[in-house]
Design an enzyme around this catalytic site. Structure first.
Site, PDB file in Angstrom:
ATOM      1  NE  ARG A  20      30.026  12.301  -7.095  1.00 26.18           N
ATOM      2  CZ  ARG A  20      29.240  13.337  -6.855  1.00 26.18           C
ATOM      3  NH1 ARG A  20      29.531  14.172  -5.880  1.00 26.18           N
ATOM      4  NH2 ARG A  20      28.182  13.548  -7.593  1.00 26.18           N
ATOM      5  CG  ASP A  31      26.388  20.090  -7.286  1.00 21.21           C
ATOM      6  OD1 ASP A  31      25.210  19.991  -6.910  1.00 21.21           O
ATOM      7  OD2 ASP A  31      26.799  19.656  -8.378  1.00 21.21           O
ATOM      8  CB  CYS A  68      25.279  17.786   1.907  1.00 21.09           C
ATOM      9  SG  CYS A  68      24.481  16.265   1.758  1.00 21.09           S
ATOM     10  NE  ARG A 127      30.144  19.300  -5.097  1.00 20.78           N
ATOM     11  CZ  ARG A 127      29.721  19.002  -3.878  1.00 20.78           C
ATOM     12  NH1 ARG A 127      29.141  17.854  -3.653  1.00 20.78           N
ATOM     13  NH2 ARG A 127      29.878  19.857  -2.877  1.00 20.78           N
ATOM     14  CD  GLU A 141      28.456  16.195   5.413  1.00 21.63           C
ATOM     15  OE1 GLU A 141      27.701  15.690   4.587  1.00 21.63           O
ATOM     16  OE2 GLU A 141      28.326  16.045   6.624  1.00 21.63           O
ATOM     17  CG  ASP A 142      30.021  16.372  -0.478  1.00 18.74           C
ATOM     18  OD1 ASP A 142      29.982  15.449   0.358  1.00 18.74           O
ATOM     19  OD2 ASP A 142      29.054  16.702  -1.179  1.00 18.74           O
ATOM     20  CG  HIS A 163      28.135  11.165  -0.289  1.00 17.28           C
ATOM     21  ND1 HIS A 163      27.533  12.326  -0.712  1.00 17.28           N
ATOM     22  CD2 HIS A 163      29.370  11.164  -0.856  1.00 17.28           C
ATOM     23  CE1 HIS A 163      28.359  12.994  -1.509  1.00 17.28           C
ATOM     24  NE2 HIS A 163      29.477  12.316  -1.616  1.00 17.28           N
ATOM     25  CG  LEU A 191      27.237  17.043 -10.464  1.00 17.49           C
ATOM     26  CD1 LEU A 191      28.388  16.405  -9.693  1.00 17.49           C
ATOM     27  CD2 LEU A 191      27.310  16.671 -11.944  1.00 17.49           C
TER      28      LEU A 191
HETATM   29  C1  CIR Z   1      26.533  16.213  -5.855  1.00 21.24           C
HETATM   30  O1  CIR Z   1      26.141  15.362  -6.663  1.00 21.24           O
HETATM   31  O2  CIR Z   1      27.701  16.314  -5.533  1.00 21.24           O
HETATM   32  C2  CIR Z   1      25.520  17.151  -5.252  1.00 21.24           C
HETATM   33  N1  CIR Z   1      24.463  17.391  -6.172  1.00 21.24           N
HETATM   34  C3  CIR Z   1      24.979  16.596  -3.965  1.00 21.24           C
HETATM   35  C4  CIR Z   1      26.014  16.448  -2.895  1.00 21.24           C
HETATM   36  C5  CIR Z   1      25.455  15.931  -1.635  1.00 21.24           C
HETATM   37  N2  CIR Z   1      26.435  15.854  -0.635  1.00 21.24           N
HETATM   38  C6  CIR Z   1      26.425  14.990   0.368  1.00 21.24           C
HETATM   39  O3  CIR Z   1      25.581  14.087   0.390  1.00 21.24           O
HETATM   40  N3  CIR Z   1      27.375  15.080   1.277  1.00 21.24           N
END
Ligand code: CIR
Length: 253
Positions: free
Chosen positions: A131, A60, A248, A85, A65-66, A161, A18
């Site tokens: 998110r 992704d 991340c 995700r 971290e997410d 974020h 993404l």
């Molecule tokens: C996303 O859109 O989820 C990933 N391409 C990028 C996630 C980045 N994560 C973050 O900033 N903690």
């Protein structure tokens, strides 16, 4: 003090992840090299790094971290807001069982991405973003309250974020960019202001005695050095193309 970090290698599908950026397609080979350098930087900060194998099903999934929030008292598995995700948490649950006896979970309809959670000592700041929704943030607040942590919820205006634009460096020093500059929720901190043209460097990581910063942002680097921290720079161009910041790429605990 951090002793450990978890990262996940990128897969070939990384380039199909993404993104909202218009920086072009990431280069897989280059991203691999940058990821390896990132792992080395973490090691230089004195932590043991668990490197998980890439998972092609989830483009992704290098942005670990997410999927979780790790504290000294418990681990919390999130409920990522992006459908593509969400399955990443199943893998992470299994990994965290090796490190934690106590694991908490955000449940639907609550959604929460770890990138929206910033810890400052015994307090959390949680961003409401595309998110992370209010139900997710309130669940988080209730769960962390049981462990003696406070939570402040902050609606985001533009940032992807929360930690895209605000990161705690320790010693009351807070790195702030864009909409978080002079934000009332952060008025008690010593604010280190990131210049508009260097906004991407609002996401840096304090790791033990060092601060890891993305390479190429001289203004931010200088300000952090002036605070007395040792700075380690890492190339992040290929991750930036996929909306990923420095924090991340790892879970730190
Ligand atoms: C996303 O859109 O989820 C990933 N391409 C990028 C996630 C980045 N994560 C973050 O900033 N903690």
């Amino acid at each position: 003090m951090f002793n450990h970090a978890i990262v996940r290698k990128i897969g070939k599908s990384f380039v199909n992840g993404l993104t909202t950026s218009d920086l072009g397609n990431p280069n897989y080979e280059k991203a691999l090299v940058q990821h390896e350098a990132y792992v080395e930087a973490l090691k230089q900060c004195g932590v043991k790094v668990t490197v998980l194998e890439s998972d092609e099903r989830y483009p992704d999934s290098t942005f670990v971290e997410d999927t979780a929030v790790l504290t000294s008292k418990c681990a919390l598995v999130t409920n990522p807001g992006a459908e593509s995700r969400n399955g990443e948490i199943n893998e992470m649950k299994a990994v965290l069982k090796d490190f934690y006896d106590t694991i908490e979970y955000i449940q639907s309809p609550g959604m929460l991405d770890g990138g929206d959670v910033m810890q400052v000592e015994d307090h959390f700041y949680v961003g409401l973003s595309t998110r992370t929704n209010e139900a997710g943030a309130l669940q988080f607040k209730d769960i962390m309250g049981k462990y003696g942590y406070g939570t402040t919820i902050i609606p985001l205006k533009k940032f992807f974020h929360l930690k895209t634009g605000v990161n705690y460096l320790g010693d009351n020093n807070l790195l702030v960019a864009g909409e978080f500059i002079n934000h009332e929720a952060f008025s008690s901190f010593n604010q280190i202001i990131v210049k508009e043209e260097e906004e991407y460097s609002g996401n840096c990581v304090r790791m033990n005695d060092c601060v890891i910063v993305p390479k190429g942002f001289e203004g931010t680097k200088k300000k952090i050095e002036e605070l007395g921290y040792t700075v380690i720079e890492v190339e992040m161009t290929e991750f930036q193309k996929q909306d990923g910041g420095l924090s991340c790429l790892s879970l730190r605990f």
